[in-house]
Design a protein around this motif. Structure first.
Motif, short mmCIF file in Angstrom:
data_model
loop_
_atom_site.label_atom_id
_atom_site.label_comp_id
_atom_site.label_asym_id
_atom_site.label_seq_id
_atom_site.Cartn_x
_atom_site.Cartn_y
_atom_site.Cartn_z
N MET A 278 0.84 -1.19 0.00
CA MET A 278 0.00 0.00 0.00
C MET A 278 0.88 1.24 0.00
O MET A 278 2.04 1.21 0.41
CB MET A 278 -0.92 0.01 1.22
CG MET A 278 -0.20 0.20 2.54
SD MET A 278 -1.32 0.20 3.97
CE MET A 278 -0.12 0.20 5.29
N LEU A 279 0.31 2.31 -0.48
CA LEU A 279 0.94 3.62 -0.41
C LEU A 279 -0.10 4.58 0.14
O LEU A 279 -1.11 4.84 -0.49
CB LEU A 279 1.41 4.07 -1.79
CG LEU A 279 2.06 5.45 -1.88
CD1 LEU A 279 3.35 5.49 -1.07
CD2 LEU A 279 2.33 5.85 -3.33
N ILE A 280 0.15 5.09 1.36
CA ILE A 280 -0.78 6.01 2.00
C ILE A 280 -0.31 7.44 1.73
O ILE A 280 0.82 7.80 2.05
CB ILE A 280 -0.84 5.77 3.52
CG1 ILE A 280 -1.25 4.33 3.81
CG2 ILE A 280 -1.81 6.74 4.18
CD1 ILE A 280 -1.21 3.96 5.29
N CYS A 281 -1.17 8.24 1.14
CA CYS A 281 -0.85 9.62 0.80
C CYS A 281 -1.56 10.56 1.78
O CYS A 281 -2.79 10.56 1.88
CB CYS A 281 -1.31 9.95 -0.62
SG CYS A 281 -0.51 8.95 -1.90
N ASP B 112 8.23 3.12 4.58
CA ASP B 112 8.10 2.55 3.24
C ASP B 112 6.78 2.92 2.58
O ASP B 112 6.73 3.11 1.36
CB ASP B 112 8.20 1.02 3.31
CG ASP B 112 9.59 0.54 3.67
OD1 ASP B 112 10.56 1.29 3.46
OD2 ASP B 112 9.70 -0.61 4.17
N ASP B 113 5.71 3.02 3.37
CA ASP B 113 4.36 3.03 2.81
C ASP B 113 3.60 4.34 2.96
O ASP B 113 2.48 4.44 2.47
CB ASP B 113 3.52 1.93 3.46
CG ASP B 113 4.03 0.53 3.13
OD1 ASP B 113 4.90 0.40 2.25
OD2 ASP B 113 3.56 -0.44 3.76
N VAL B 114 4.17 5.34 3.63
CA VAL B 114 3.48 6.63 3.81
C VAL B 114 4.28 7.73 3.13
O VAL B 114 5.51 7.80 3.28
CB VAL B 114 3.31 6.97 5.31
CG1 VAL B 114 2.71 8.36 5.48
CG2 VAL B 114 2.43 5.93 6.00
N ARG B 115 3.58 8.59 2.41
CA ARG B 115 4.20 9.79 1.84
C ARG B 115 3.35 10.99 2.23
O ARG B 115 2.13 11.01 2.01
CB ARG B 115 4.30 9.71 0.32
CG ARG B 115 5.26 8.63 -0.17
CD ARG B 115 6.70 8.89 0.23
NE ARG B 115 7.60 7.83 -0.19
CZ ARG B 115 7.95 6.81 0.59
NH1 ARG B 115 7.45 6.70 1.82
NH2 ARG B 115 8.78 5.89 0.13
N VAL C 250 -3.30 2.63 -3.54
CA VAL C 250 -2.98 3.97 -3.06
C VAL C 250 -4.14 4.44 -2.19
O VAL C 250 -5.26 4.59 -2.68
CB VAL C 250 -2.74 4.94 -4.22
CG1 VAL C 250 -2.51 6.35 -3.69
CG2 VAL C 250 -1.55 4.50 -5.07
N VAL C 251 -3.87 4.65 -0.91
CA VAL C 251 -4.88 5.09 0.04
C VAL C 251 -4.75 6.60 0.16
O VAL C 251 -3.82 7.10 0.80
CB VAL C 251 -4.68 4.41 1.42
CG1 VAL C 251 -5.84 4.76 2.35
CG2 VAL C 251 -4.54 2.91 1.26
N ASP C 252 -5.66 7.34 -0.45
CA ASP C 252 -5.47 8.77 -0.63
C ASP C 252 -6.29 9.56 0.39
O ASP C 252 -7.51 9.61 0.33
CB ASP C 252 -5.87 9.18 -2.05
CG ASP C 252 -5.15 10.42 -2.51
OD1 ASP C 252 -4.77 11.24 -1.65
OD2 ASP C 252 -4.93 10.57 -3.73
N CYS C 253 -5.58 10.19 1.33
CA CYS C 253 -6.22 11.01 2.36
C CYS C 253 -5.95 12.49 2.15
O CYS C 253 -6.15 13.30 3.07
CB CYS C 253 -5.70 10.59 3.74
SG CYS C 253 -6.06 8.89 4.19
N ARG C 254 -5.51 12.90 0.95
CA ARG C 254 -5.11 14.28 0.71
C ARG C 254 -6.30 15.18 0.37
O ARG C 254 -7.34 14.73 -0.08
CB ARG C 254 -4.12 14.34 -0.45
CG ARG C 254 -2.81 13.61 -0.20
CD ARG C 254 -1.96 13.58 -1.47
NE ARG C 254 -2.60 12.80 -2.52
CZ ARG C 254 -2.25 12.85 -3.81
NH1 ARG C 254 -1.29 13.68 -4.19
NH2 ARG C 254 -2.87 12.10 -4.71
N LEU D 294 -7.56 5.53 10.72
CA LEU D 294 -7.40 4.51 9.69
C LEU D 294 -5.94 4.33 9.32
O LEU D 294 -5.45 3.20 9.20
CB LEU D 294 -8.23 4.87 8.45
CG LEU D 294 -8.08 3.92 7.26
CD1 LEU D 294 -8.61 2.53 7.61
CD2 LEU D 294 -8.82 4.49 6.03
N THR D 295 -5.23 5.44 9.16
CA THR D 295 -3.80 5.37 8.83
C THR D 295 -3.04 4.61 9.91
O THR D 295 -2.24 3.70 9.61
CB THR D 295 -3.22 6.78 8.68
OG1 THR D 295 -3.84 7.43 7.56
CG2 THR D 295 -1.71 6.74 8.47
#
Length: 278
Positions: free
Chosen positions: A1-4, A107-110, A163-167, A214-215
């Protein structure tokens, strides 16, 4: 996963005496360093101008924070997980993650940024004041200026993953994952709604907190990280029925009722993870 994640509006300065930023040590240095330097220099030049607060879109009371922008190359740094504060970050607890979860976060959060493009929670940065919505003299509209650089840094990382998008919208404009072709990702935005007397409505403050919860859950839970929208939904549903927050003012708690997944409205758009609280 990639959390934004979006950055917090406020930033916590690092302790005096801490090392300055090492641009080559930041995540995505190969693709982002040149643009980071360009934005740093342009921001320093703007921040000494008498109209700096107007250009940067902040109130006059934040003049001291704007002045701090002139010395960012030499300013003390701390992990981004400590510099970014606010409702979402407090709920996620990025600064207090156990070792395994902290490695997963790196690794997984930006965290998307008008100054840095995107950083991991482990990257050491100074406190600064610059929104992605700014039209920065010498650089231009930051979301537009960052777009090709973030694509180079993130497209391959996102390909084949969720991609988990919280932006918010300004930061979403700087990078959108591909949803078709060889670099396609499973792109999912997170929407939070409140259920009251059988009716559901989108919320704001509680939305930030819930996205943070959630994050934090996705980083701390046992088992492999989700790699698809369906696996993300399953992971989110692990919170069903749990008390996840307390209302500001009333002190009343609220819980997560359910999570559902809604298909993308367009072929190139995201699907939506809808989280219901009550």
């Amino acid at each position: 996963m990639l959390i934004c994640l979006p950055p917090s509006e406020g930033k916590t300065p690092a302790p005096a005496g801490a090392a300055p930023v090492d641009l080559e040590g930041l995540t995505g240095a190969q693709q982002l360093t040149a643009q980071r330097l360009a934005v740093l220099d342009a921001l320093a030049a703007v921040s000494v101008r008498p109209d700096a607060t107007e250009i940067l879109g902040v109130g006059a009371s934040l003049g001291a924070e704007v002045a701090r922008n002139t010395e960012l190359k030499d300013a003390p740094t701390a992990p981004a997980a400590h510099v970014y504060t606010g409702v979402l970050y407090a709920a996620a607890g990025l600064a207090e993650l156990p070792a395994d979860a902290a490695r997963r976060a790196a690794d997984d959060v930006r965290v998307f940024s008008g100054l840095w493009g995107a950083v991991s929670p482990a990257d050491r940065i100074p406190a600064y004041r610059l929104s992605m919505g700014v039209d920065l003299p010498g650089v231009g509209k930051l979301a537009t200026a960052w777009r090709p650089h973030l694509a180079a840094a993130l497209d391959a990382r996102a390909a084949g993953d969720v991609v988990v998008d919280c932006r918010s919208a300004a930061y979403l404009a700087a990078w959108k994952p591909a949803t078709t072709g060889d670099a396609a990702a499973d792109w999912v935005t997170v929407r939070v709604v409140r259920e009251t007397d059988g009716k559901r409505a989108v919320v704001s403050h509680n939305a930030k907190h819930t996205r943070g919860v959630l994050t934090g859950h996705l980083l701390r839970r046992s088992g492999p990280a989700p790699t698809s929208a369906a696996e993300l939904l399953d992971a989110a549903r692990e919170l069903d029925g749990q008390v996840i927050g307390t209302e500001v003012g009333t002190g009343l708690s609220y819980r997560m009722v359910e999570a559902t997944l809604h298909d993308a409205a367009t072929r190139r758009g995201p699907s939506t993870l809808e989280v219901v609280i009550a």
